[in-house]
Design a protein around this motif. Structure first.
Motif, PDB file in Angstrom:
ATOM      1  N   THR A  50      30.369 -27.049-111.176  1.00  0.00           N
ATOM      2  CA  THR A  50      30.328 -27.033-109.471  1.00  0.00           C
ATOM      3  C   THR A  50      31.874 -27.285-109.056  1.00  0.00           C
ATOM      4  O   THR A  50      32.140 -26.579-108.142  1.00  0.00           O
ATOM      5  CB  THR A  50      29.366 -28.418-109.084  1.00  0.00           C
ATOM      6  OG1 THR A  50      28.158 -28.094-109.459  1.00  0.00           O
ATOM      7  CG2 THR A  50      29.348 -28.208-107.668  1.00  0.00           C
ATOM      8  N   ARG A  51      32.280 -28.338-109.549  1.00  0.00           N
ATOM      9  CA  ARG A  51      33.833 -28.651-108.979  1.00  0.00           C
ATOM     10  C   ARG A  51      34.667 -27.675-109.052  1.00  0.00           C
ATOM     11  O   ARG A  51      35.400 -27.118-107.912  1.00  0.00           O
ATOM     12  CB  ARG A  51      34.318 -29.888-109.530  1.00  0.00           C
ATOM     13  CG  ARG A  51      35.545 -30.558-109.171  1.00  0.00           C
ATOM     14  CD  ARG A  51      36.183 -31.789-110.017  1.00  0.00           C
ATOM     15  NE  ARG A  51      35.284 -32.881-109.803  1.00  0.00           N
ATOM     16  CZ  ARG A  51      35.344 -33.389-108.757  1.00  0.00           C
ATOM     17  NH1 ARG A  51      36.396 -33.474-107.838  1.00  0.00           N
ATOM     18  NH2 ARG A  51      34.462 -34.491-108.799  1.00  0.00           N
ATOM     19  N   PRO A  52      34.961 -26.875-110.206  1.00  0.00           N
ATOM     20  CA  PRO A  52      35.789 -25.727-110.004  1.00  0.00           C
ATOM     21  C   PRO A  52      35.710 -24.681-109.234  1.00  0.00           C
ATOM     22  O   PRO A  52      36.394 -24.084-108.661  1.00  0.00           O
ATOM     23  CB  PRO A  52      35.966 -25.381-111.664  1.00  0.00           C
ATOM     24  CG  PRO A  52      35.315 -26.288-112.565  1.00  0.00           C
ATOM     25  CD  PRO A  52      34.478 -27.239-111.662  1.00  0.00           C
ATOM     26  N   VAL A  53      34.367 -24.211-109.084  1.00  0.00           N
ATOM     27  CA  VAL A  53      33.709 -23.150-108.120  1.00  0.00           C
ATOM     28  C   VAL A  53      34.351 -23.815-106.670  1.00  0.00           C
ATOM     29  O   VAL A  53      34.960 -22.916-105.782  1.00  0.00           O
ATOM     30  CB  VAL A  53      32.544 -22.898-108.287  1.00  0.00           C
ATOM     31  CG1 VAL A  53      32.207 -21.753-107.082  1.00  0.00           C
ATOM     32  CG2 VAL A  53      32.150 -22.158-109.418  1.00  0.00           C
ATOM     33  N   VAL A  54      33.946 -24.962-106.399  1.00  0.00           N
ATOM     34  CA  VAL A  54      34.108 -25.397-104.896  1.00  0.00           C
ATOM     35  C   VAL A  54      35.771 -25.453-104.645  1.00  0.00           C
ATOM     36  O   VAL A  54      36.148 -25.105-103.620  1.00  0.00           O
ATOM     37  CB  VAL A  54      33.475 -26.899-104.686  1.00  0.00           C
ATOM     38  CG1 VAL A  54      33.901 -27.325-103.530  1.00  0.00           C
ATOM     39  CG2 VAL A  54      31.921 -26.887-104.814  1.00  0.00           C
ATOM     40  N   ASP A  55      36.344 -25.984-105.745  1.00  0.00           N
ATOM     41  CA  ASP A  55      37.713 -26.063-105.429  1.00  0.00           C
ATOM     42  C   ASP A  55      38.285 -24.692-105.126  1.00  0.00           C
ATOM     43  O   ASP A  55      39.397 -24.460-104.503  1.00  0.00           O
ATOM     44  CB  ASP A  55      38.614 -26.781-106.689  1.00  0.00           C
ATOM     45  CG  ASP A  55      38.215 -28.307-106.644  1.00  0.00           C
ATOM     46  OD1 ASP A  55      37.889 -28.786-105.714  1.00  0.00           O
ATOM     47  OD2 ASP A  55      38.505 -28.811-107.664  1.00  0.00           O
ATOM     48  N   HIS A  56      37.780 -23.634-106.192  1.00  0.00           N
ATOM     49  CA  HIS A  56      38.472 -22.425-105.795  1.00  0.00           C
ATOM     50  C   HIS A  56      38.189 -21.719-104.521  1.00  0.00           C
ATOM     51  O   HIS A  56      38.973 -21.087-103.747  1.00  0.00           O
ATOM     52  CB  HIS A  56      37.675 -21.383-106.843  1.00  0.00           C
ATOM     53  CG  HIS A  56      38.275 -20.013-106.948  1.00  0.00           C
ATOM     54  ND1 HIS A  56      39.446 -19.605-107.331  1.00  0.00           N
ATOM     55  CD2 HIS A  56      37.526 -18.723-106.269  1.00  0.00           C
ATOM     56  CE1 HIS A  56      39.612 -18.156-107.027  1.00  0.00           C
ATOM     57  NE2 HIS A  56      38.569 -17.793-106.674  1.00  0.00           N
ATOM     58  N   VAL A  57      36.907 -22.041-103.988  1.00  0.00           N
ATOM     59  CA  VAL A  57      36.586 -21.497-102.672  1.00  0.00           C
ATOM     60  C   VAL A  57      37.489 -22.493-101.717  1.00  0.00           C
ATOM     61  O   VAL A  57      37.824 -21.583-100.518  1.00  0.00           O
ATOM     62  CB  VAL A  57      34.840 -21.850-102.265  1.00  0.00           C
ATOM     63  CG1 VAL A  57      34.813 -21.472-101.048  1.00  0.00           C
ATOM     64  CG2 VAL A  57      34.226 -21.046-103.231  1.00  0.00           C
ATOM     65  N   LYS A  58      37.611 -23.486-101.764  1.00  0.00           N
ATOM     66  CA  LYS A  58      38.369 -24.277-100.769  1.00  0.00           C
ATOM     67  C   LYS A  58      39.897 -23.701-100.583  1.00  0.00           C
ATOM     68  O   LYS A  58      40.632 -23.596 -99.677  1.00  0.00           O
ATOM     69  CB  LYS A  58      38.570 -25.723-101.248  1.00  0.00           C
ATOM     70  CG  LYS A  58      37.435 -26.367-100.996  1.00  0.00           C
ATOM     71  CD  LYS A  58      37.619 -28.128-101.088  1.00  0.00           C
ATOM     72  CE  LYS A  58      36.436 -29.172-100.996  1.00  0.00           C
ATOM     73  NZ  LYS A  58      36.672 -30.402-101.500  1.00  0.00           N
ATOM     74  N   ALA A  59      40.485 -23.494-102.032  1.00  0.00           N
ATOM     75  CA  ALA A  59      41.745 -22.847-102.020  1.00  0.00           C
ATOM     76  C   ALA A  59      41.847 -21.428-101.516  1.00  0.00           C
ATOM     77  O   ALA A  59      42.831 -21.175-100.782  1.00  0.00           O
ATOM     78  CB  ALA A  59      41.937 -22.458-103.515  1.00  0.00           C
ATOM     79  N   LEU A  60      40.782 -20.629-101.403  1.00  0.00           N
ATOM     80  CA  LEU A  60      40.681 -19.401-100.677  1.00  0.00           C
ATOM     81  C   LEU A  60      40.704 -19.662 -98.944  1.00  0.00           C
ATOM     82  O   LEU A  60      41.490 -18.921 -98.424  1.00  0.00           O
ATOM     83  CB  LEU A  60      39.517 -18.703-100.906  1.00  0.00           C
ATOM     84  CG  LEU A  60      39.532 -17.553-102.216  1.00  0.00           C
ATOM     85  CD1 LEU A  60      38.167 -17.231-102.218  1.00  0.00           C
ATOM     86  CD2 LEU A  60      40.507 -16.866-101.991  1.00  0.00           C
TER      87      LEU A  60
END
Length: 677
Positions: free
Chosen positions: A582-592
């Protein structure tokens, strides 16, 4: 083929009704009387017991006061009935005391009445069913020690019956209620006939002496004696519970609703006080001895009878006495009494859901309580009442003597507030009414309500003084708890409504400058390819596939196959040293979002659709956690891409055949199982 759970539901509850059939569920007076009067009528089974139990503390001399206490209860009963006949004509919408108090006194007064009635309805179920369970245990020895479990089963049966609809449950319960009425009245008539003929025998307990449990040195005229009399009166006032249910249930009557409700109220009051007075009169004429502690208070030749003596309820002793040569009638009376004690809870199952629905409509309770179920009953309210009542039964181990101390307070709070509201109602209308006949009628009504206010207010004070330390404070705490929570729920709904409201300055937000699509990939299979195809069909500004490298070997294999298949979409591999998804995907979306703040990010999640509930246990639920996290990210959407497995074949047909309310509430069939990894 329908699912097993749906088939069981149809057997227990029945086939769903169309909304147009609501009028068919309305009740004629002959059904409405047992439906709404069972609580008040059932009090005849235990109100005399409570009066004699309390008076027994002072010894046999105190029994002479029982007719006067009964007379006082009769006066209050007829006053309340007359007052509520005004209510059902003035406020026929079903809000009852809550509506009267809200309109004429204010929202806080209405909430006070609402919280008091909700608690009282719960206690009605707990007390009535527990009392019925004790009657059953007395008749069936195997149930002794298991009264609480048996009471829980009875509540569940009542809940199921009421989920089938008001008319069906009313028709099913009407026969035993009428049997109880006619058996008790028949017993009374035969008892007085035998009295006139000089053949009325003495009760089996008449040969006992009754020792005072406490020494009242000043006698019944002392402060302690007066307090005892008031306590006996407050216990007898339980006969008034259930009167308010008719004012809450006016919409359930056939037309003319108000007239039929008022007639039913009069029948209820007349039957209830007639049976109460007859039972107390016959109990005195047959010299029944009924003690709070029979083992020590009842004496045979000056010696306590001990724990081996089983004290039957007053109605049981009367039936054995009056029908001493006709045992069949004795069994009919006792069986009908046990059944009516259970069915008394049915009044609450009809009153609580309607009141909860009105409170939910006004935003004081969860909106789900305002939804009608498959059978056009307020199913969520019925289930909620059953669950809370079961909680009380278990907490108090189905002991009526403990539960009944919590009882009555709520209904007299409701009575008192309602009478106050009706006085203000008539006063307000008198200011604008010019017709002399109407003004005279309003003045008479105001006098009736004023007398009702005086009597019910006095009874409320007496109940609070005499029962507070006996456990009534628990009921008061429960009322305060419900009141505060209803205020908080209303505050929440108001806050949400205000936040979502479109104001005069509100303008449509500018369209996003672009769309960034992210397809989550756990492995390369059919659901993944479908998600990629759907994402490409939307023609986003940018499309990328994302996978989380939890296991390096698996990640490397996935990348290799991705390249071998020549998928024309870049695959982004997110590192996860702590094996999180969950955390890596959420961080990736936040970066986008940070890199493209004016763009919309859409996350595509492949979803398995299964057909059996147990299959959901066999699949990873990480997508559910991820979607829950992404919901709080502004500018981000989550799109589920379903892939129907073979086990889900035919599920669509079952959904189409299901009742609309089931689908709307999302309770049909198994939940889909989503999988990322």
């Amino acid at each position: 083929m329908p699912s097993v759970t749906d088939a069981i539901k149809r057997v227990l509850v029945g086939r769903p009704f169309r909304s147009e059939r609501l009028s068919e569920t309305l009740l004629p007076k002959r059904i409405a009387l047992p439906v709404f009067a069972s609580d008040a009528l059932s009090s005849v089974a235990y109100a005399p017991d409570e009066i004699f139990l309390t008076l027994s503390i002072a010894g046999i001399a105190a029994y002479t006061l029982s007719p006067w206490i009964a007379a006082a209860v009769v006066v209050v009963m007829f006053t309340v009935v007359a007052s509520y006949r005004q209510n059902v004509h003035a406020y026929p919408s079903g809000g009852g005391d809550y509506e009267v108090a809200t309109v004429n006194i204010g929202p806080n007064a209405g909430l006070t009445v609402g919280s008091a009635l909700l608690v009282d309805y719960v206690l009605t179920v707990a007390v009535s069913v527990s009392s019925g369970a004790q009657y059953a245990a007395a008749a069936i020895p195997v149930l002794r020690g298991h009264e609480a479990a048996f009471a829980v089963v009875l509540v569940l049966l009542l809940m199921t019956a009421n989920l089938r609809g008001l008319r069906e449950s009313g028709a099913a319960f009407a026969i035993p209620v009428y049997v109880f009425m006619f058996s008790v009245l028949g017993m009374a008539v035969w008892g007085f006939v035998r009295l006139l003929g000089g053949t009325l025998p003495q009760a089996p307990s008449a040969g006992f002496d009754l020792a005072a449990e406490h020494d009242l040195s000043g006698g019944l005229t002392s402060v302690a004696g007066a307090f005892l009399i008031l306590r006996a009166f407050s216990s007898g006032a339980a006969a008034l519970t259930g009167v308010e249910a008719i004012s809450n249930g006016v919409p359930a009557f056939q037309k003319p609703k108000s007239k039929n409700a008022a007639t039913t109220l009069l029948l209820l009051g007349t039957l209830s006080v007639t049976m109460l007075v007859c039972i107390i009169a016959l109990a005195n004429l047959t010299h029944i001895r009924f003690a709070e502690d029979p083992a020590t208070q009842l004496l045979r030749n000056g010696v306590p009878v001990g724990d081996s003596y089983v004290q039957d309820p007053i109605i049981g002793q009367l039936a054995a006495t009056v029908f001493d040569h006709f045992p069949v009638a004795f069994y009919v009376v006792t069986a009908a009494t046990g059944i009516i004690l259970v069915l008394a809870a049915n009044t609450a199952f009809n009153g609580f859901p309607v009141l909860a629905s009105i409170l939910a409509r006004d935003g004081f309770l969860p909106k789900q309580l305002h939804t009608r179920g498959d059978r056009l009953a307020f199913s969520n309210g019925i289930i909620a009442l059953a669950l809370v009542a079961i909680g009380f039964i278990i907490a108090f181990d189905a002991e009526v003597t403990r539960l009944i101390q919590l009882y009555v307070i709520g209904v007299f709070v409701s009575f008192t507030m309602s009478q106050t509201g009706m006085i203000r109602h008539w006063t307000r209308h008198l200011k604008s009414e010019t017709d002399p006949a109407e003004r005279a009628s309003m003045r008479r009504s105001r006098v009736i309500n004023s007398i009702g206010l005086g009597l019910t207010g006095l009874v409320l004070v007496i109940v609070l003084l005499t029962k507070f330390t006996q456990g009534a404070y628990i009921a008061i705490i429960a009322m305060v708890f419900v009141f505060v929570n209803m205020k908080l729920i209303r505050r929440h709904y108001t806050s949400v409504s205000r936040e979502l409201e479109i104001g005069p300055d509100s303008k449509p937000k500018a369209l996003p400058t672009g769309v960034r699509s992210v397809v989550l990939v756990s492995k390369i299979h059919k659901p993944t390819l479908r998600a990629l195809a759907f994402a490409r069909a939307a023609k986003p500004t940018e499309l990328q596939a994302v996978t989380v490298a939890v296991e390096p070997e698996e990640s490397a294999a996935l990348q290799k196959r991705w390249e071998e298949m020549g998928i024309p979409i870049p695959l982004t591999v997110l590192d996860s040293p702590y094996r999180e998804i969950t955390r890596p995907v959420v961080d990736h979306v936040k970066a986008l979002r940070k890199r493209y703040p004016r763009d919309l990010v859409i996350v595509y999640v492949p979803e398995y659709v299964v057909g059996h509930w147990w299959e959901t246990l066999l699949h990873n639920q990480s997508a559910l956690r991820l979607r829950a996290r992404l919901r709080y990210q502004p500018g981000v959407m989550v799109a589920s891409v379903p892939w129907q497995l073979s086990s889900s074949e035919g599920l669509e047909d079952r959904v189409e055949r299901a009742a609309p309310g089931v689908v709307r509430r999302g309770t049909f069939g198994p939940a889909p199982s989503e999988e990322i990894k």
